[in-house]
Design an enzyme around this catalytic site. Sequence first.
Site, PDB file in Angstrom:
ATOM      1  N   GLU A 148       0.974  -1.236  -0.054  1.00 22.68           N
ATOM      2  CA  GLU A 148       0.045  -0.242  -0.161  1.00 22.68           C
ATOM      3  C   GLU A 148       0.810   1.295  -0.021  1.00 22.68           C
ATOM      4  O   GLU A 148       0.362   2.437  -0.417  1.00 22.68           O
ATOM      5  CB  GLU A 148      -0.795   0.067   1.351  1.00 22.68           C
ATOM      6  CG  GLU A 148      -2.060  -0.963   0.967  1.00 22.68           C
ATOM      7  CD  GLU A 148      -1.572  -2.417   1.669  1.00 22.68           C
ATOM      8  OE1 GLU A 148      -0.646  -2.507   1.874  1.00 22.68           O
ATOM      9  OE2 GLU A 148      -2.626  -3.244   1.619  1.00 22.68           O
TER      10      GLU A 148
ATOM     11  N   PHE B 246     -11.236  -7.987  13.014  1.00 28.89           N
ATOM     12  CA  PHE B 246     -10.167  -8.533  12.272  1.00 28.89           C
ATOM     13  C   PHE B 246      -9.692  -7.115  11.405  1.00 28.89           C
ATOM     14  O   PHE B 246     -10.702  -6.646  10.589  1.00 28.89           O
ATOM     15  CB  PHE B 246     -10.282  -9.799  11.598  1.00 28.89           C
ATOM     16  CG  PHE B 246      -9.393 -10.147  10.669  1.00 28.89           C
ATOM     17  CD1 PHE B 246      -8.199 -10.740  11.116  1.00 28.89           C
ATOM     18  CD2 PHE B 246      -9.560  -9.971   9.361  1.00 28.89           C
ATOM     19  CE1 PHE B 246      -6.708 -10.876  10.076  1.00 28.89           C
ATOM     20  CE2 PHE B 246      -8.858 -10.449   8.343  1.00 28.89           C
ATOM     21  CZ  PHE B 246      -7.170 -10.733   8.728  1.00 28.89           C
ATOM     22  N   GLN B 247      -8.494  -7.014  11.142  1.00 31.18           N
ATOM     23  CA  GLN B 247      -8.214  -6.060  10.274  1.00 31.18           C
ATOM     24  C   GLN B 247      -8.808  -4.499  10.680  1.00 31.18           C
ATOM     25  O   GLN B 247      -8.973  -3.656   9.718  1.00 31.18           O
ATOM     26  CB  GLN B 247      -8.058  -6.142   8.996  1.00 31.18           C
ATOM     27  CG  GLN B 247      -7.204  -7.318   8.661  1.00 31.18           C
ATOM     28  CD  GLN B 247      -7.067  -7.487   7.122  1.00 31.18           C
ATOM     29  OE1 GLN B 247      -8.041  -7.183   6.225  1.00 31.18           O
ATOM     30  NE2 GLN B 247      -5.947  -8.016   6.637  1.00 31.18           N
TER      31      GLN B 247
ATOM     32  N   LYS C 161     -17.607  -1.324   5.795  1.00 26.32           N
ATOM     33  CA  LYS C 161     -17.921  -2.203   4.654  1.00 26.32           C
ATOM     34  C   LYS C 161     -19.345  -2.320   4.589  1.00 26.32           C
ATOM     35  O   LYS C 161     -19.869  -2.246   3.347  1.00 26.32           O
ATOM     36  CB  LYS C 161     -17.203  -3.628   4.974  1.00 26.32           C
ATOM     37  CG  LYS C 161     -17.512  -4.863   3.933  1.00 26.32           C
ATOM     38  CD  LYS C 161     -16.824  -5.694   4.176  1.00 26.32           C
ATOM     39  CE  LYS C 161     -16.944  -6.850   2.812  1.00 26.32           C
ATOM     40  NZ  LYS C 161     -16.245  -8.120   3.347  1.00 26.32           N
TER      41      LYS C 161
ATOM     42  N   MET D   2      24.453   9.018   2.423  1.00 28.11           N
ATOM     43  CA  MET D   2      24.316  10.384   3.064  1.00 28.11           C
ATOM     44  C   MET D   2      24.634  10.072   4.775  1.00 28.11           C
ATOM     45  O   MET D   2      25.201  11.020   5.377  1.00 28.11           O
ATOM     46  CB  MET D   2      22.910  10.729   2.992  1.00 28.11           C
ATOM     47  CG  MET D   2      22.879  12.299   3.219  1.00 28.11           C
ATOM     48  SD  MET D   2      23.996  13.603   2.293  1.00 28.11           S
ATOM     49  CE  MET D   2      22.945  13.880   0.977  1.00 28.11           C
TER      50      MET D   2
END
Lengths: 588, 93
Positions: free
Chosen positions: A55, A117-118, A167, A485
């Site tokens: 993502e 969940f999630q 959802k 760097m």
Amino acid sequence: MIPPMKQMSGAEMVIQALKDHGVEHIFGYPGGAVLPIYDALFAANDLVHVLVRHEQGAVHAAEGYARSTGKVGVAVVTSGPGATNAVTGIADALMDSIPLVVLSGQVATHLIGTDAFQECDTVGITRPCTKHNWLVKDIADLPRILHEAFQIATTGRPGPVVVDIPKDIQFKKGFYVEPDSIVHRTYHPAFEPDIDAISQAVSLMASAKRPIFYTGGGIINAGPAASRALRELVELTGFPITSTLMGLGAYPASGKNWLGMLGMHGTYEANNAMHDCDVMICLGARFDDRVTGRIDAFSPGSKKIHLDIDPSQINKNVRIDLPIIADAGQAIKAMVKVWKQKNCKTDKAALAEWWAQINRWRSKQCLDYKQVNGLIKPQYAIDRLYELTRGRDLYITTEVGQHQMWAAQRFKFEEPNRWMTSGGLGTMGYGLPAAVGVQAAHPDSLVIDIAGEGSIQMTMQEMSTAVQYSLPIKIFILNNRYLGMVRQWQQLLHGGRYSHSYSEALPDFVKLAEAFGGVGIRAEHPDELDAAILKMIDVKKPVLFDCVVDQKENCYPMIPSGAAHNEMILSDAEEETTEVSDAGKMMV
Amino acid sequence: MRYLYVKWVHKDPGAPIHIYSEIGDDSYERRKVEIYKDGRKGYADSSEEYGGTALGVMPVPSLAEIAAQPEFQPKEIPAEEFHNLWMKRRSKA
């Protein structure tokens, strides 16, 4: 008149809103909480969905798309880890003022707060790194929120917004209203400048003896017309011009008034001109710490004009004498108009002396470097890449580190929207997925990510995305085996103790490219570099180019931490004699 | 909003031969696609300019005024035709 209303599911509303706002590409990753949206997307043939591998990649790709087109970027992620993985990209977009709409799935409303969940608190987590965000709790609110999301992301100071959609809301039926039906009650960002402020600014500019334009990404964000207006203003006044990292391309690098980039790794002439100027005209930049260096020594003798669309930037880091709150393009056009109307004349003798001083600084040739036989110097690699791609329809992205600064110093951008880099957040791993987004928008253009071997491993999996969608991006890795760097600062600030900045183990990038289904190319000697670069350009597939460079090269010039603009160091020899204060070490 | 197609008859390879414009109620161009003899495309809207195409800075003249110049052959086109072309503007085909 009663606005037209159509009944549809929440997921269908999302797709309809994307179409209504002119979205053509979206970058995303499906999951349980966004399946209704993906189901609606299945039938949306005029929306191109790019399936990323993580993502973070979706959001960076949307950033690259937005930055290279001037349009809003759209990402779709699922709940929980989908949203948390997107956070780095969202924060990156906020820092660099990139317009993004991120749509996240959420668990059903009755499960919110149950550690389902999630599940995660997406609006809580993203509140400090978005311009605005919403959790949609009622289907009746969804169309309004979607249209507000696009309006807020793209107007005023652009930025990322998150719409978190449970959802069950995606399944519910409701009435969709068109974008034009929505008028926000309170959000009305400034666009047109105050003409009195413009008039005062023009008078101050005309009286200047040592002026400088200090420009930034705000001009790029204001669209191509703003860059055209800037060029006209510079031509009218004859003033020198420099730019931040984010503003490169707004004024052409071939322009006679161009001083190069300013800031920590900016040119000697740009930084000294900033320090010694008497009138500083800041257009669409924000006086960030990489630009100002030591704040109490920043351009001590100048009157400062600050044009910014975001009022919160005024007097934030540096005291401003004359603020202008407006769209950069509108304000610069107004400056041009007023300058002409007033028939303003500059102090030609003073300006000639100012240019003579700037040319003395220029004669230092601050970007020169020592070529060593047998090794590819990273500066040489960038120079050859520039020369061999010159004149092509080219877009450059970068990762973050030394390679990014060398690219900014040495690539000469003539147009806006051709340079995509992570400036504010400094996100290693930005460049590859950003290149995916740029190439999706410009399928026939040459898109090159200038990378380091450290950064590229952070989002390497997006090579697979490029292969799947036949996006022939070129990843040009300056491979010095060091986190370059970090190594440079360890040399300067920490007594040469190179603590965990060397990669003993690295993948074989040629084989890795082949494993992904792309093409791998390696160059280890200066003599083979040109042919290898030309081969890379000709390949019509994603390429990983492993350019093995001098491991110990440092990026100069540099303003040491805690130093002022006129205390730059130009080479290793000077660095050895430069003391860095404890306060300076804290600024790294 | 109205939509215009102009065929530009000339022999200069550096100038487009097909010009498609979306024109607002104020007669200024909103979006434009130009196609060259070699198939190359340019396009522009308020946020993006590509391939040397830019929106006009003056209002678009009437169809009759454009048609009065012999090298231009203008006609109104349906919105759908313009939208279809706009969606394909980034591809070579």
